[in-house]
Design an enzyme around this catalytic site. Structure first.
Site, PDB file in Angstrom:
ATOM      1  N   THR A 195       0.828  -1.200   0.000  1.00 14.04           N
ATOM      2  CA  THR A 195       0.000   0.000   0.000  1.00 14.04           C
ATOM      3  C   THR A 195       0.862   1.250   0.000  1.00 14.04           C
ATOM      4  O   THR A 195       1.930   1.284   0.597  1.00 14.04           O
ATOM      5  CB  THR A 195      -0.946   0.019   1.217  1.00 14.04           C
ATOM      6  N   GLY A 249      -6.098  -4.491   6.451  1.00 15.77           N
ATOM      7  CA  GLY A 249      -7.220  -3.585   6.260  1.00 15.77           C
ATOM      8  C   GLY A 249      -8.446  -3.901   7.094  1.00 15.77           C
ATOM      9  O   GLY A 249      -9.159  -3.002   7.547  1.00 15.77           O
TER      10      GLY A 249
HETATM   11  N1  ASP Z   1      -4.447  -1.923   4.005  1.00 19.47           N
HETATM   12  C1  ASP Z   1      -4.337  -2.632   2.759  1.00 19.47           C
HETATM   13  C2  ASP Z   1      -5.548  -3.496   2.604  1.00 19.47           C
HETATM   14  O1  ASP Z   1      -5.910  -4.176   3.524  1.00 19.47           O
HETATM   15  C3  ASP Z   1      -3.135  -3.473   2.639  1.00 19.47           C
HETATM   16  C4  ASP Z   1      -1.863  -2.900   3.170  1.00 19.47           C
HETATM   17  O2  ASP Z   1      -1.788  -1.779   3.579  1.00 19.47           O
HETATM   18  O3  ASP Z   1      -0.895  -3.638   3.163  1.00 19.47           O
HETATM   19  O4  ASP Z   1      -6.096  -3.542   1.536  1.00 19.47           O
END
Ligand code: ASP
Length: 337
Positions: A195, A249
């Site tokens: 991300t 997330g």
């Molecule tokens: N937060 C993101 C999600 O769950 C993934 C991440 O930040 O690694 O889609």
């Protein structure tokens, strides 16, 4: 700093653009809280990550230095990281169980509390720009699937074949995940997270946040994470702060992490670092969630906090030096939560 018990922010006027130009501006960004373990990180790879973070930082900082808006700055920084195959956003996104890339992104304007999010995007090169279109050109906040792709085409956003997003590294991570899905520790931190996100305060006193992601490796097709959800992975409010999160997330959604940071500042009078630490340690961690965030408050103070061994990150305040860091102890200003 306001103290608990003071009510100014809670009962004050709604956030609005601040008119007075200020020399103060700040940008902070992250490229995910799942870093390659230090022992496994080659010098060349580390150099590549630092260079990519510096490029994104420069892109955003240049906008702010020229008197541009925080919305333009976070867009520019996130686009740079979406275009880099190193990060889990745009090209290089984590893949679904079906081997496809389904992208999520959001952007929020702290001056107006307008926001835009897109989910399950498969053909738009820069999902963050599509999120901005949702915010500026539609009556909606969150748009998904083929409707989001269609909006991009209507407004002439660059589109690509779905294969553009798929890199060899992510295919390998998916294979590793498939092989080990029943085993403990089957994914490394680097496979788990990723991300990208950016937060900024501009010379006009306005805050903005943006986040973009491919989500989680081996996620079910159709799974939507926290990044495009206003208040979960992304939030900005001129009264308090701009926040962009990275991590598992599902936990950030269940704790409304980004909004919680703002709410603790607005309703409890906490400072930015205190509020961010509370959310990561006292809300996320007890549920079993891990990750991190970058945030900047209306005074231009930036924090980057994480519960993982590291987080790709960078920041720069007006006239100050650029700071690029990966591991917890990379620099003294950036601390693990
Ligand atoms: N937060 C993101 C999600 O769950 C993934 C991440 O930040 O690694 O889609």
């Amino acid at each position: 700093m306001k103290r608990p018990g003071t009510t100014g922010a809670a009962t004050g006027p709604r956030p609005r653009p601040r008119e007075r130009a200020s020399p103060r501006f700040t940008i902070a960004l992250h490229g995910g809280a799942g870093v390659v373990p230090r022992a496994a990180m080659s010098r060349a790879a580390e150099r590549d990550y630092r260079a990519a973070l510096a490029t994104a930082l420069d892109a955003g900082y240049a906008v702010l230095a020229a008197g541009g808006t925080s919305l333009d700055a976070v867009s520019a920084a996130v686009v740079a990281m979406e275009d880099s195959p190193l990060f889990n956003a745009g090209r290089g996104a984590a893949l679904t169980a079906e081997g496809t890339a389904e992208l999520d992104a959001a952007i929020m304007d702290g001056a107006s509390l307008r926001a835009g999010g897109v989910t399950l995007v498969t053909t738009v090169k820069n999902p963050v720009l599509l999120a901005r279109l949702v915010m500026e050109e539609t009556r909606h906040v969150l748009l998904g699937a083929h409707g989001a792709d269609a909006l991009a085409r209507t407004h002439g956003l660059e589109t690509v074949a779905p294969e553009y997003f798929v890199t060899g590294r992510r295919v390998k991570a998916l294979e590793r995940a498939r092989r080990g899905r029943d085993r403990e520790g089957w994914l490394t931190e680097a496979d788990r997270h990723g991300t990208v996100g950016a937060v900024a305060l501009d010379r006009h006193g306005n805050l903005a946040a943006a986040t973009s992601t491919g989500g989680r490796t081996l996620k079910m097709a159709g799974r939507i994470g926290d990044s495009p959800i206003v208040g979960a992975g992304t939030y900005a409010n001129n009264t308090t702060a701009a926040v962009s999160c990275t991590g598992e997330g599902e936990y950030f959604m269940r704790t409304l992490a980004a909004y919680s940071v703002s709410a603790l500042m607005e309703y409890r009078g906490l400072g930015l670092a205190q509020a961010a630490r509370f959310v990561l340690r006292r809300r996320l961690a007890p549920l079993g969630g891990s990750g991190g965030l970058v945030a900047v408050d209306r005074a231009g103070r930036a924090v980057s906090l994480f519960t993982t061994p590291g987080m790709y990150r960078a920041s720069r305040a007006a006239g100050g030096p650029p700071v690029v860091a990966i591991y917890a102890n990379d620099d003294r200003k950036e601390r693990a939560a």
